[in-house]
Design an enzyme around this catalytic site. Structure first.
Site, short mmCIF file in Angstrom:
data_model
loop_
_atom_site.label_atom_id
_atom_site.label_comp_id
_atom_site.label_asym_id
_atom_site.label_seq_id
_atom_site.Cartn_x
_atom_site.Cartn_y
_atom_site.Cartn_z
N LYS A 85 0.83 -1.22 0.00
CA LYS A 85 0.00 0.00 0.00
C LYS A 85 0.86 1.26 0.00
O LYS A 85 1.90 1.31 0.66
CB LYS A 85 -0.89 0.03 1.26
CG LYS A 85 -1.88 -1.13 1.33
CD LYS A 85 -2.61 -1.18 2.66
CE LYS A 85 -3.74 -0.18 2.73
NZ LYS A 85 -4.58 -0.42 3.95
N GLY A 133 -8.30 4.21 -2.94
CA GLY A 133 -8.02 2.84 -3.37
C GLY A 133 -6.85 2.72 -4.34
O GLY A 133 -6.62 1.65 -4.90
N ARG A 136 -10.67 14.50 7.59
CA ARG A 136 -11.58 15.44 6.91
C ARG A 136 -13.02 15.03 7.20
O ARG A 136 -13.25 13.96 7.78
CB ARG A 136 -11.35 15.36 5.40
CG ARG A 136 -11.56 13.94 4.90
CD ARG A 136 -11.68 13.79 3.41
NE ARG A 136 -12.16 12.47 3.06
CZ ARG A 136 -11.40 11.39 2.88
NH1 ARG A 136 -10.10 11.47 3.01
NH2 ARG A 136 -11.93 10.22 2.59
N ARG A 192 -24.60 6.18 -2.88
CA ARG A 192 -23.97 7.25 -3.67
C ARG A 192 -24.50 7.15 -5.09
O ARG A 192 -24.26 6.14 -5.78
CB ARG A 192 -22.46 7.09 -3.68
CG ARG A 192 -21.85 7.15 -2.30
CD ARG A 192 -20.34 7.16 -2.40
NE ARG A 192 -19.72 7.09 -1.09
CZ ARG A 192 -18.46 7.38 -0.83
NH1 ARG A 192 -17.66 7.75 -1.82
NH2 ARG A 192 -17.98 7.29 0.39
P1 ADP Z 1 -7.54 4.32 0.65
O1 ADP Z 1 -6.93 5.36 1.55
O2 ADP Z 1 -6.93 4.27 -0.71
O3 ADP Z 1 -9.03 4.39 0.62
P2 ADP Z 1 -7.58 2.23 2.66
O4 ADP Z 1 -6.38 1.84 3.44
O5 ADP Z 1 -8.59 3.09 3.36
O6 ADP Z 1 -7.13 2.92 1.29
O7 ADP Z 1 -8.31 0.94 2.13
C1 ADP Z 1 -9.37 0.99 1.21
C2 ADP Z 1 -10.00 -0.36 1.05
O8 ADP Z 1 -9.02 -1.30 0.59
C3 ADP Z 1 -10.55 -0.98 2.33
O9 ADP Z 1 -11.83 -0.53 2.64
C4 ADP Z 1 -10.52 -2.45 1.97
O10 ADP Z 1 -11.59 -2.78 1.12
C5 ADP Z 1 -9.22 -2.57 1.19
N1 ADP Z 1 -8.09 -2.91 2.08
C6 ADP Z 1 -7.19 -2.05 2.63
N2 ADP Z 1 -6.29 -2.70 3.39
C7 ADP Z 1 -6.60 -4.01 3.33
C8 ADP Z 1 -6.05 -5.21 3.88
N3 ADP Z 1 -4.96 -5.21 4.66
N4 ADP Z 1 -6.66 -6.40 3.59
C9 ADP Z 1 -7.75 -6.45 2.78
N5 ADP Z 1 -8.31 -5.36 2.23
C10 ADP Z 1 -7.76 -4.15 2.48
#
Ligand code: ADP
Length: 450
Positions: A160, A167, A294, A340
């Site tokens: 990530k 996403g 935010r 949405r």
């Molecule tokens: P962003 O900031 O891009 O929205 P997030 O960290 O909030 O990223 O994660 C967005 C989505 O990605 C989560 O709601 C979930 O669906 C998926 N996700 C993130 N981390 C994980 C993980 N460790 N395992 C499985 N799915 C994940």
């Protein structure tokens, strides 16, 4: 006493209108900025003043700090509300506001900096004792380290972007042979999207729900949590529908997730409205993934079940007022669902569908709220995100909320462009959704062509 006399609204569309409305109710004058692509949009006339800040591309208008600051100086505002997206989580922007003696309606510069770095936020959570997804300690600089960490936590893993959002900059590796590709792809996507290629690693949680806690903190050390929103219905890691309470969260879990959220908020010295995002695994374990600094798209869900106007509260807190609610004042009542409504064609892979809305009939009746800036005759520009509005229902039970949402979707007419309305009808009629059985893979698993 009113918190400010005049605020600049540095955003567009439904959230700009939401802020303008909150200002009007608080007897605050609002000045809204707009790009040439938004010229003529009716919501602009609901503000006290409007200022054109340049051409359609966001970099030349809504993301151009110098233009926003110039608009603020010309219109002599005391504060800027950034909404969500655009400059809302940009620490440099918040810092410039500060140096120009304009109040940024949001957290402190330090809050945005620390929590906007997802690896740093993870470390803070670990320090406070809030459960995090097993993963790397900070940034992973090279493939060898990535392999070592992945072996330790076990596949599948997720690479990530530390600056991630929407996403993007996220890649799964199912085994060592796919790790190198995932590592490089996440880094280059992150570089393009965020101009920062730093990545970290988490265990990929299988079949999780996305459950987040809304928090609100003032400048005097008071923090409240306002319950959860279940945002598991996602397409490509982007939220489409949100509800509260979550069908998977009972009182005990809510208290534990909420307490962790408050501890983290306190430890960060946070001020304003924020969201602590967790993944909830099928065994009921929750893991912190990030904090959003935010007001979020889905904030009305919490407003409906708590009866607390988050926008007004956010503005008051930025003006230095103490929180007007204690934890015991927060009561979750009934069930809320938000869809949405996007200008997208769900029958064609959710492809964008900009253009003119030729006909429109908005649903109403008991328990129905529609937060939107669009109307018949409005042209949806192709430049920005595709959100037309948020259809929100609030009823006593989840069953009733589903029924009211289906009734509202049936009433809803938008012609001239494609929308996600028919897609939600399918979801809300789906056996597993009705049962409350869903995880972030629901759409990929059950919905054809998604
Ligand atoms: P962003 O900031 O891009 O929205 P997030 O960290 O909030 O990223 O994660 C967005 C989505 O990605 C989560 O709601 C979930 O669906 C998926 N996700 C993130 N981390 C994980 C993980 N460790 N395992 C499985 N799915 C994940």
């Amino acid at each position: 006493m009113k918190p400010f006399s005049r605020i600049l609204v540095a955003n567009r569309g439904e959230i700009a209108l939401r802020i303008i409305r909150a200002c009007r109710e608080l007897d605050i004058e609002s000045v809204v900025v707009y790009s040439e692509a938004d010229r003529g949009a009716a919501y602009l006339d609901l503000a006290d003043e409007k200022i054109c800040i340049g051409p359609a591309p966001s970099e030349n208008s809504y993301l151009d700090i110098s233009k926003i600051i110039a608009a603020a100086e010309i219109s002599d505002v005391e504060a800027i509300h950034p909404g969500y997206g655009f400059l809302s989580e940009n620490p440099q922007f918040a810092e410039i506001c500060q140096s120009c003696r304009i109040q940024f309606i949001g957290p402190t510069v330090e809050n945005i900096r620390q929590l906007g770095d997802k690896a740093a936020a993870r470390e803070l959570a670990l320090k406070v004792g809030v459960p995090v997804v097993p993963g790397s300690e900070g940034v992973i600089s090279d493939e060898e380290l990535a392999k070592a960490v992945a072996r330790e936590i076990g596949y599948p893993v997720l690479i990530k972007a530390v600056a991630g959002g929407g996403g993007r900059g996220m890649r799964v590796a199912t085994d060592e042979s796919t790790l190198s590709g995932a590592f490089q792809a996440a880094r280059s996507e992150a570089e393009i999207a965020f101009k920062n290629s730093d990545v970290y690693m988490e265990k990929y949680i299988e079949k999780p729900r996305h459950v987040e806690i809304q928090v609100m903190a003032d400048s005097y050390g008071s923090v409240i949590q306002l319950g959860e929103r279940d945002c598991s219905l996602q397409r490509r890691h982007q939220k489409l529908m949100e509800e509260s309470p979550s069908p998977a969260v009972d009182d005990d879990l809510r208290l534990r997730m909420g307490t962790s959220a408050k501890e983290l908020t306190l430890a960060a010295g946070y001020r304003g409205a924020g969201t602590i995002e967790y993944l909830l695994d099928p065994d009921g374990n929750y893991y912190f993934i990030e904090m959003n600094t935010r007001i979020q798209v889905e904030h009305p869900v919490t407003e409906m079940v708590t009866g607390i106007d988050l926008l007004q509260e956010q503005i008051r807190i930025a003006a230095g007022s103490p929180l007007r609610y204690r934890q015991e004042d927060v009561r979750i009542q009934g069930h809320c669902i938000e869809c949405r409504i996007n200008a997208e064609n769900p029958a064609n892979g959710f492809s964008p569908s900009p253009g003119m809305i030729t006909q429109m009939r908005v649903p109403g009746g008991m328990g129905v709220r529609f937060d939107s800036h669009v109307y018949a005759g409005y042209t949806v520009p192709s430049t920005y995100d595709s959100l037309l509005g948020k259809l929100i229902v609030h009823r006593e039970t989840r069953e009733e909320a589903i029924r009211t949402m289906l009734r509202a979707l049936d009433e809803f007419v938008i012609e001239g462009i494609h929308t996600t309305i028919p897609f939600y009808r399918e979801v809300l009629n789906h056996f597993h959704f009705v049962k409350g059985n869903l995880d972030t893979g629901f759409i990929e698993e059950y919905m054809i062509d998604a």
